[in-house]
Motif scaffolding. Sequence first.
Motif, PDB file in Angstrom:
ATOM      1  N   GLY A   1       0.782  -1.223   0.000  1.00 51.90           N
ATOM      2  CA  GLY A   1       0.000   0.000   0.000  1.00 51.90           C
ATOM      3  C   GLY A   1       0.812   1.271   0.000  1.00 51.90           C
ATOM      4  N   ASP A   2       2.020   1.236   0.566  1.00 49.65           N
ATOM      5  CA  ASP A   2       2.828   2.439   0.713  1.00 49.65           C
ATOM      6  C   ASP A   2       3.951   2.558  -0.303  1.00 49.65           C
ATOM      7  OD1 ASP A   2       1.394   3.229   2.997  1.00 49.65           O
ATOM      8  OD2 ASP A   2       2.572   1.855   4.233  1.00 49.65           O
ATOM      9  N   GLY A   3       4.298   1.458  -0.939  1.00 46.11           N
ATOM     10  CA  GLY A   3       5.449   1.515  -1.842  1.00 46.11           C
ATOM     11  C   GLY A   3       5.752   0.146  -2.416  1.00 46.11           C
ATOM     12  N   ALA A   4       7.032  -0.102  -2.625  1.00 46.28           N
ATOM     13  CA  ALA A   4       7.446  -1.349  -3.251  1.00 46.28           C
ATOM     14  C   ALA A   4       8.752  -1.831  -2.632  1.00 46.28           C
ATOM     15  CB  ALA A   4       7.617  -1.156  -4.748  1.00 46.28           C
TER      16      ALA A   4
ATOM     17  N   HIS B   1      10.830   1.023  -0.951  1.00 48.13           N
ATOM     18  CA  HIS B   1      10.794   2.328  -1.603  1.00 48.13           C
ATOM     19  C   HIS B   1       9.399   2.924  -1.433  1.00 48.13           C
ATOM     20  CE1 HIS B   1      14.428   0.917  -3.826  1.00 48.13           C
ATOM     21  NE2 HIS B   1      13.777  -0.227  -3.802  1.00 48.13           N
ATOM     22  N   GLU B   2       9.335   4.116  -0.866  1.00 47.34           N
ATOM     23  CA  GLU B   2       8.053   4.790  -0.712  1.00 47.34           C
ATOM     24  C   GLU B   2       7.696   5.502  -2.011  1.00 47.34           C
ATOM     25  OE1 GLU B   2       8.027   7.349   2.640  1.00 47.34           O
ATOM     26  OE2 GLU B   2       8.663   5.782   4.049  1.00 47.34           O
ATOM     27  N   PHE B   3       6.461   5.331  -2.449  1.00 45.61           N
ATOM     28  CA  PHE B   3       6.034   5.918  -3.711  1.00 45.61           C
ATOM     29  C   PHE B   3       6.225   7.436  -3.726  1.00 45.61           C
ATOM     30  CE2 PHE B   3       2.988   2.165  -4.214  1.00 45.61           C
ATOM     31  CZ  PHE B   3       3.841   1.516  -5.097  1.00 45.61           C
ATOM     32  N   GLU B   4       5.892   8.083  -2.616  1.00 47.14           N
ATOM     33  CA  GLU B   4       5.970   9.542  -2.572  1.00 47.14           C
ATOM     34  C   GLU B   4       7.397  10.016  -2.835  1.00 47.14           C
ATOM     35  OE1 GLU B   4       5.048  13.293   0.455  1.00 47.14           O
ATOM     36  OE2 GLU B   4       4.562  11.238   1.066  1.00 47.14           O
ATOM     37  N   LYS B   5       8.371   9.345  -2.230  1.00 45.63           N
ATOM     38  CA  LYS B   5       9.764   9.741  -2.428  1.00 45.63           C
ATOM     39  C   LYS B   5      10.247   9.373  -3.820  1.00 45.63           C
ATOM     40  CE  LYS B   5      11.137   9.659   2.422  1.00 45.63           C
ATOM     41  NZ  LYS B   5      12.024   9.051   3.440  1.00 45.63           N
TER      42      LYS B   5
ATOM     43  N   TYR C   1       4.543   5.655 -10.109  1.00 45.43           N
ATOM     44  CA  TYR C   1       4.671   4.321  -9.531  1.00 45.43           C
ATOM     45  C   TYR C   1       3.365   3.864  -8.879  1.00 45.43           C
ATOM     46  CZ  TYR C   1       9.709   4.527 -10.190  1.00 45.43           C
ATOM     47  OH  TYR C   1      10.956   4.601 -10.743  1.00 45.43           O
ATOM     48  N   ARG C   2       2.545   4.827  -8.455  1.00 46.75           N
ATOM     49  CA  ARG C   2       1.321   4.448  -7.776  1.00 46.75           C
ATOM     50  C   ARG C   2       0.280   3.962  -8.792  1.00 46.75           C
ATOM     51  NH1 ARG C   2       1.469   9.235  -3.284  1.00 46.75           N
ATOM     52  NH2 ARG C   2       2.650  10.268  -4.922  1.00 46.75           N
TER      53      ARG C   2
END
Length: 333
Positions: free
Chosen positions: A294-297, A318-322, A331-332
Amino acid sequence: MDFPGDERPDRNLALEIVRVTEAAALAAARWVGRGDKIAADQAAVDAMRLMLDSVSMDGVVVIGEGEKDEAPMLYNGEQVGNGAGPQVDVAVDPIDGTRLTSVGQPNALSVVAVAERDTMFFPGAAVYMEKIAVGPDAVGAIDITASPEENVQRVARAKRVGPEEITVVILDRDRHEGIIQACRDVGARVYLITDGDVAPAIAAARPDSGIDILMGIGGTPEGVIAACALKCLGGDMQGRLYPRNDEERDKLEGAGYDISDILTIEHLVSGKDVFFAATGITNGALLRGVHYDGDGASTYSMVMRSRSGTVRYVEAHHEFEKLERFSTIAYRR
């Protein structure tokens, strides 16, 4: 402070280029199972180029991507890196296994290798080469001019086992029917793969993989990249250029290549300080693929350096926002 012999500790570039393979794998993974290998490769190339230019090196692409598959490419001769670091040759394969990615099959990787300038073999017009690769316990045992049966027996003797204990990985192609049957006739197990022979070459050099030999005709760029990995792992490899037709043969001979030459691992990459990084795109025997939450990959990579012989496995979240701050890729979902 001066160091003996004017040698000083330098950065492990593999720890920088793993960011490059992570970025390419994350971009390519959005295309897993979507049936469009060209789009997947384009996404991986764009992400890889963007991240390569942030690495502290003065790099030249010697082994580029895309010519064989008519895909978007990081072209041979392209300048990469920020120009501030060491002068190096760079070999890239944003996706080793584009078809595997497009159909959601295992063992697709993103790969980058780096070595000192002018130490990587440039294959010219040669798209394919004969290859045989093994691990450290069979160094010096292989001979690409010998028959498949003899090579199986040579490796078996080096490993102190019978031929029936040897496992050979071969690309499942019509051109390999004779090799496949010869290996089976001498008692070896044969594992057939559909695409991507960098991962099996690495597996042949890993003691816990169950793979002993990679054999057959495959991509020349992938062969040079595999040689970089094997140099880090202490393995061995031989190759020989395989022109597909008279036109390609004439181009190679016109450029000064002798297609009968045996290319040892030192011919393929003569550098003493070779760096290699690979990140899984889809799950495989060598590495897990990209996993989204939910937050990244999460990514799973291996990082190697020939000078030290160190092999690291890197699991990163890896956080999508960053990610999206440093990339044009969405990426989201």
